[in-house]
Motif scaffolding. Structure first.
Motif, PDB file in Angstrom:
ATOM      1  N   LYS A 144      48.005  -4.764 -22.843  1.00  0.00           N
ATOM      2  CA  LYS A 144      48.962  -4.455 -23.329  1.00  0.00           C
ATOM      3  C   LYS A 144      49.470  -3.793 -24.861  1.00  0.00           C
ATOM      4  CE  LYS A 144      52.194  -7.894 -20.877  1.00  0.00           C
ATOM      5  NZ  LYS A 144      53.156  -8.297 -21.704  1.00  0.00           N
ATOM      6  N   ALA A 145      49.893  -2.615 -25.290  1.00  0.00           N
ATOM      7  CA  ALA A 145      49.645  -1.977 -26.568  1.00  0.00           C
ATOM      8  C   ALA A 145      50.512  -2.172 -27.720  1.00  0.00           C
ATOM      9  CB  ALA A 145      49.827   0.090 -26.006  1.00  0.00           C
ATOM     10  N   VAL A 146      50.491  -2.247 -28.547  1.00  0.00           N
ATOM     11  CA  VAL A 146      51.097  -2.731 -29.624  1.00  0.00           C
ATOM     12  C   VAL A 146      52.681  -1.359 -29.795  1.00  0.00           C
ATOM     13  CG1 VAL A 146      51.919  -3.745 -31.897  1.00  0.00           C
ATOM     14  CG2 VAL A 146      50.300  -4.671 -30.572  1.00  0.00           C
ATOM     15  N   ARG A 147      53.681  -1.684 -29.597  1.00  0.00           N
ATOM     16  CA  ARG A 147      54.330  -0.506 -30.280  1.00  0.00           C
ATOM     17  C   ARG A 147      55.436  -0.511 -31.240  1.00  0.00           C
ATOM     18  NH1 ARG A 147      57.895   2.762 -25.484  1.00  0.00           N
ATOM     19  NH2 ARG A 147      59.243   0.185 -26.136  1.00  0.00           N
ATOM     20  N   ARG A 148      55.683   0.168 -32.618  1.00  0.00           N
ATOM     21  CA  ARG A 148      56.160   0.028 -33.282  1.00  0.00           C
ATOM     22  C   ARG A 148      57.704   0.502 -33.598  1.00  0.00           C
ATOM     23  NH1 ARG A 148      54.335  -1.651 -38.137  1.00  0.00           N
ATOM     24  NH2 ARG A 148      52.417  -1.783 -37.813  1.00  0.00           N
ATOM     25  N   LYS A 149      58.457  -0.430 -33.581  1.00  0.00           N
ATOM     26  CA  LYS A 149      59.807  -0.001 -33.703  1.00  0.00           C
ATOM     27  C   LYS A 149      60.238   0.722 -34.901  1.00  0.00           C
ATOM     28  CE  LYS A 149      61.093  -3.915 -30.298  1.00  0.00           C
ATOM     29  NZ  LYS A 149      61.994  -4.794 -29.918  1.00  0.00           N
TER      30      LYS A 149
END
Length: 273
Positions: free
Chosen positions: A50-55
């Motif tokens: 899974k990719a890490v996405r920053r909010k």
């Protein structure tokens, strides 16, 4: 926003920039096959990490990567020959990302210009099958020979550097081996059928440990001329040969007295007056 942007620290700033660059750089990703490949040329894949996405508030979340469609499959190939495998849903491999877009090359082959300036994009990649997770670890791996085998090990083509090539099917119920010292060996628990349109030739001594039969003409060596020569069925042929040989011996016995003394009989000619 990455909170490190708020700190007046050169090291933090450089690391932030580095992480931002690397987060958009894609090289190789473990993937799984979403659907069976129908032509062995392309396949549909899904990322297994899974990719890490920053909010916006600086927190992070894990998200699924988009599916990869129309991905070219890499098979071992060369010299006009290719080793292929059926690509089935659920199998694993590596998605190798190209540093440049290759749409034009994929469609037309040859040297083609990139149609845009994208680099290391997730939309440009090749599928290399065979890389496995621990859950799908291959069992009974050979540490001494090269093999082409089914995953369950029931059917194996084996090439050993000293013992030579061999083939085993159905868990060893049928085996063929070619030994540098022992010659060729064939073993089966059911039947061995040979269909040769132009016949089969054996050179050298041949030994059969069990019965031999024939549905058609069977020729064997003769005693005198054609005694027991061409015959139908090996059983009838041997019987014919024995009968023929017996007839010859009986004829010889009739001509030679048992006591070894030659006898002669005479018939007086009738006197005509």
């Amino acid at each position: 926003m990455d909170l490190r942007y708020r700190f007046d620290d050169d090291t933090e700033l450089h690391e932030t920039i580095r992480d931002a660059v690397l987060s958009g750089l894609h090289i190789a990703i473990p993937v799984g096959v979403s659907e069976d490949s129908k032509d062995g040329h392309t396949v549909k894949l899904k990322a297994l990490v899974k990719a890490v996405r920053r909010k916006p508030d600086g927190s992070k979340e894990l998200v699924e990567m988009p599916p990869f469609s129309d991905v070219p499959i890499q098979f071992a190939s060369g010299g006009g020959m290719t080793s292929t495998f059926p690509i089935k849903a659920g199998e694993e491999g590596i998605y190798l990302v190209s540093s440049r877009g290759f749409d034009a090359w994929h469609q037309q082959g040859g040297a083609q210009p990139a149609i845009d300036a994208r680099r290391n994009s997730l939309s440009d990649g090749f599928f290399i099958p065979g890389v496995r997770s621990g859950k799908r670890k291959l069992q009974n791996y050979s540490t001494e020979s090269a093999q082409m085998r089914s995953d369950d090990g029931k059917h194996v083509f084996d090439l050993h550097p000293k013992n030579g090539p061999s083939m085993a099917a159905d868990g060893g119920k049928h085996m063929v081996s070619v030994s540098p010292t022992g010659g060729i060996s064939i073993k089966t628990t059911t039947a061995l059928a040979v269909d040769a349109a132009k016949g089969t030739t054996f050179k050298g001594a041949t030994h059969f440990t069990d019965a031999v039969s024939s549905d058609k003409s069977f020729k064997a060596p003769t005693l005198t001329g054609q005694v027991g020569g061409g015959f139908t069925g090996i059983a009838n042929g041997f019987v014919g040969a024995l009968i023929g040989a017996g007839a010859v011996l009986l004829a010889m016995a009739a001509q030679t007295p048992a006591d070894g003394v030659q006898r002669a009989s005479y018939t007086l000619a009738k006197v005509i007056r």
